[in-house]
Design a protein around this motif. Structure first.
Motif, mmCIF file in Angstrom:
data_model
loop_
_atom_site.group_PDB
_atom_site.id
_atom_site.type_symbol
_atom_site.label_atom_id
_atom_site.label_comp_id
_atom_site.label_asym_id
_atom_site.label_seq_id
_atom_site.Cartn_x
_atom_site.Cartn_y
_atom_site.Cartn_z
ATOM 1 N N GLY A 75 -58.143 62.543 34.036
ATOM 2 C CA GLY A 75 -56.955 61.834 33.468
ATOM 3 C C GLY A 75 -55.887 61.619 34.063
ATOM 4 N N CYS A 76 -55.009 60.589 33.245
ATOM 5 C CA CYS A 76 -53.664 60.456 33.633
ATOM 6 C C CYS A 76 -52.633 59.794 32.568
ATOM 7 C CB CYS A 76 -53.919 59.139 34.749
ATOM 8 S SG CYS A 76 -52.261 58.444 35.486
ATOM 9 N N PRO A 77 -51.590 60.299 32.372
ATOM 10 C CA PRO A 77 -50.671 60.150 31.298
ATOM 11 C C PRO A 77 -50.055 58.745 31.314
ATOM 12 C CG PRO A 77 -49.755 61.565 32.662
ATOM 13 C CD PRO A 77 -50.905 61.303 33.407
ATOM 14 N N TYR A 78 -50.066 58.184 32.645
ATOM 15 C CA TYR A 78 -49.082 56.994 32.760
ATOM 16 C C TYR A 78 -49.701 55.792 32.040
ATOM 17 C CZ TYR A 78 -46.705 59.900 36.139
ATOM 18 O OH TYR A 78 -45.745 61.007 36.576
ATOM 19 N N SER A 79 -48.916 54.660 32.011
ATOM 20 C CA SER A 79 -49.550 53.502 31.233
ATOM 21 C C SER A 79 -49.275 52.309 32.311
ATOM 22 C CB SER A 79 -48.695 53.353 30.008
ATOM 23 O OG SER A 79 -48.843 54.436 29.359
ATOM 24 N N CYS A 80 -49.905 52.262 33.573
ATOM 25 C CA CYS A 80 -49.391 51.220 34.513
ATOM 26 C C CYS A 80 -50.240 49.909 33.851
ATOM 27 C CB CYS A 80 -50.269 51.612 35.604
ATOM 28 S SG CYS A 80 -49.445 53.090 36.479
ATOM 29 N N SER A 81 -49.827 48.747 33.778
ATOM 30 C CA SER A 81 -50.475 47.782 33.189
ATOM 31 C C SER A 81 -51.708 47.217 33.665
ATOM 32 C CB SER A 81 -49.396 46.644 32.997
ATOM 33 O OG SER A 81 -49.182 45.994 34.592
ATOM 34 N N TYR A 82 -51.961 47.378 34.755
ATOM 35 C CA TYR A 82 -53.268 47.188 35.598
ATOM 36 C C TYR A 82 -54.243 48.091 35.452
ATOM 37 C CZ TYR A 82 -50.884 50.129 39.046
ATOM 38 O OH TYR A 82 -50.099 51.165 39.466
ATOM 39 N N CYS A 83 -54.109 49.319 35.133
ATOM 40 C CA CYS A 83 -55.089 50.300 35.295
ATOM 41 C C CYS A 83 -55.876 50.778 34.064
ATOM 42 C CB CYS A 83 -54.447 51.576 35.613
ATOM 43 S SG CYS A 83 -55.497 52.956 36.244
ATOM 44 N N ASN A 84 -57.090 50.969 34.088
ATOM 45 C CA ASN A 84 -58.034 51.455 32.954
ATOM 46 C C ASN A 84 -58.388 52.705 32.835
ATOM 47 O OD1 ASN A 84 -59.958 51.591 35.049
ATOM 48 N ND2 ASN A 84 -61.393 50.384 34.141
ATOM 49 N N VAL A 85 -57.794 53.673 33.803
ATOM 50 C CA VAL A 85 -58.136 55.065 33.904
ATOM 51 C C VAL A 85 -58.005 55.762 32.441
ATOM 52 C CG1 VAL A 85 -57.334 57.169 34.845
ATOM 53 C CG2 VAL A 85 -58.030 55.475 36.395
ATOM 54 N N PRO A 86 -56.845 55.609 31.631
ATOM 55 C CA PRO A 86 -56.436 56.312 30.493
ATOM 56 C C PRO A 86 -57.653 55.987 29.632
ATOM 57 C CG PRO A 86 -54.434 55.467 31.386
ATOM 58 C CD PRO A 86 -55.588 54.737 32.130
ATOM 59 N N GLU A 187 -41.143 46.135 38.258
ATOM 60 C CA GLU A 187 -40.654 46.511 36.947
ATOM 61 C C GLU A 187 -41.420 46.184 35.972
ATOM 62 O OE1 GLU A 187 -38.055 48.581 35.954
ATOM 63 O OE2 GLU A 187 -37.790 48.976 38.266
ATOM 64 N N LYS A 188 -42.211 45.273 35.977
ATOM 65 C CA LYS A 188 -43.181 44.736 34.824
ATOM 66 C C LYS A 188 -44.466 45.494 34.701
ATOM 67 C CE LYS A 188 -40.925 40.067 34.911
ATOM 68 N NZ LYS A 188 -41.206 38.814 34.955
ATOM 69 N N ILE A 189 -44.548 46.154 35.822
ATOM 70 C CA ILE A 189 -46.142 46.820 35.610
ATOM 71 C C ILE A 189 -46.058 48.206 35.008
ATOM 72 C CG2 ILE A 189 -46.941 45.782 37.655
ATOM 73 C CD1 ILE A 189 -46.345 48.145 39.545
ATOM 74 N N ASN A 190 -45.068 48.430 34.657
ATOM 75 C CA ASN A 190 -45.005 49.778 33.792
ATOM 76 C C ASN A 190 -45.387 51.089 34.397
ATOM 77 O OD1 ASN A 190 -43.991 50.886 31.134
ATOM 78 N ND2 ASN A 190 -46.108 51.038 30.344
ATOM 79 N N LYS A 191 -45.146 51.240 35.564
ATOM 80 C CA LYS A 191 -45.491 52.325 36.338
ATOM 81 C C LYS A 191 -44.860 53.639 36.175
ATOM 82 C CE LYS A 191 -47.867 53.336 40.831
ATOM 83 N NZ LYS A 191 -48.045 52.829 42.262
ATOM 84 N N GLY A 192 -43.304 53.456 35.688
ATOM 85 C CA GLY A 192 -42.689 54.889 35.499
ATOM 86 C C GLY A 192 -42.219 55.234 36.889
ATOM 87 N N GLU A 193 -42.026 54.359 37.782
ATOM 88 C CA GLU A 193 -41.215 54.707 38.992
ATOM 89 C C GLU A 193 -40.678 53.598 39.638
ATOM 90 O OE1 GLU A 193 -44.039 56.341 41.948
ATOM 91 O OE2 GLU A 193 -45.293 54.462 41.890
ATOM 92 N N LYS A 194 -39.705 53.688 40.553
ATOM 93 C CA LYS A 194 -39.037 52.770 41.141
ATOM 94 C C LYS A 194 -39.653 52.479 42.614
ATOM 95 C CE LYS A 194 -34.924 53.448 38.187
ATOM 96 N NZ LYS A 194 -35.389 52.019 37.527
ATOM 97 N N LEU A 195 -39.410 51.283 43.211
ATOM 98 C CA LEU A 195 -39.643 50.903 44.613
ATOM 99 C C LEU A 195 -39.074 51.908 45.633
ATOM 100 C CD1 LEU A 195 -39.721 47.224 44.908
ATOM 101 C CD2 LEU A 195 -41.638 48.783 45.298
ATOM 102 N N GLU A 196 -37.722 52.560 45.200
ATOM 103 C CA GLU A 196 -37.273 53.236 46.080
ATOM 104 C C GLU A 196 -37.940 54.726 46.115
ATOM 105 O OE1 GLU A 196 -34.194 52.302 43.072
ATOM 106 O OE2 GLU A 196 -35.782 50.707 43.935
ATOM 107 N N ASP A 197 -38.595 55.231 44.938
ATOM 108 C CA ASP A 197 -39.419 56.342 45.019
ATOM 109 C C ASP A 197 -40.646 56.197 46.000
ATOM 110 O OD1 ASP A 197 -37.903 57.540 43.052
ATOM 111 O OD2 ASP A 197 -39.130 56.349 41.359
ATOM 112 N N VAL A 198 -41.234 54.799 45.723
ATOM 113 C CA VAL A 198 -42.275 54.459 46.873
ATOM 114 C C VAL A 198 -42.083 54.518 48.363
ATOM 115 C CG1 VAL A 198 -43.932 52.690 47.764
ATOM 116 C CG2 VAL A 198 -43.341 52.965 45.078
#
Length: 232
Positions: A75-86, A187-198
């Protein structure tokens, strides 16, 4: 959804029309049965048995599985636009106990002579304290196995202590989803983190002595040939 219970019912001969969680064709009509609830007690699932696979079993002799595939959560609670895991495995984060995980790895060592494993969770470090406790368990129990996280770790779910414990527990490599190095595209992929976090997460892992691989996605919404080139 999850196949363990569904497949078991199918091969046992149960009337497939009464099995929840399947889609089948009857004449020219496609029929979808009611959705099956997610498995909540992952510890109740049996450990993988590869004896009947010819890639592992040959003339009754069990081959070694050098790199054991391990899943400790779903399971994964995030909403990344490219991912079908949820959609495929659910948003609710469900976990196995450290004891159950250790038992599977001992089973892999004893039965299949595995000397390494790979954690294939979609979000292994979501609960950072849990990930730390698992690492501490591996250390305390002197689990003599190296391991990797090739399926990807969220960079914002890493800190210095966790990276250090992962390294001490035997982790030598991880993958991190960078996706895009362009801030506007990212920013558009709705990942919930920033590039600085990466960037921060990668540096923490490298500082702990863990090799880092990056995942990049070509052709995200808003990207161009130039932004993709800059990302890579």
């Amino acid at each position: 959804g999850e196949a363990e219970m569904i497949f078991s019912e199918l091969v046992s001969g149960k009337d497939y029309r009464t099995i929840e969680g399947i889609i089948y064709r009857e004449n020219s009509k496609v029929i979808e049965t009611p959705t099956r609830k997610w498995i909540t007690d992952l510890d109740a699932l049996s450990f993988p048995d590869y004896d009947d696979f010819d890639s592992v079993s040959e003339n009754g002799t069990i081959k070694e599985i050098d790199n054991w595939p391990l899943v400790t959560s779903r399971g994964c609670p995030y909403s990344c636009s490219y991912c079908n895991v949820p959609t495929v495995i659910g948003r609710k984060f469900r976990t196995r106990s450290g004891k159950n995980i250790l038992e599977e790895l001992r089973y892999a060592q004893e039965k299949y002579k595995s000397n390494e494993f790979k954690i294939l969770d979609d979000n292994f470090t979501l609960l950072m304290d849990r990930a730390k406790d698992i690492c501490k368990l591996f250390i305390d129990e002197k689990l003599d196995m190296k391991w990797t996280c090739p399926n990807g770790i969220r960079a914002d779910r890493l800190d210095e202590e966790l990276c250090r414990l992962m390294k001490e527990a035997g982790c030598y490599s991880m993958s991190i989803g960078v996706e895009s190095g362009d801030p506007e595209v990212f920013e558009k992929i709705n990942k919930g983190e920033k590039l600085e976090d990466v960037e921060r997460g990668i540096k923490l892992a490298q500082a702990a002595g863990i090799q880092v691989h990056g995942f990049f996605i070509i052709g995200l919404v808003g990207s161009t040939v130039e932004t993709d080139k800059r990302s890579i």
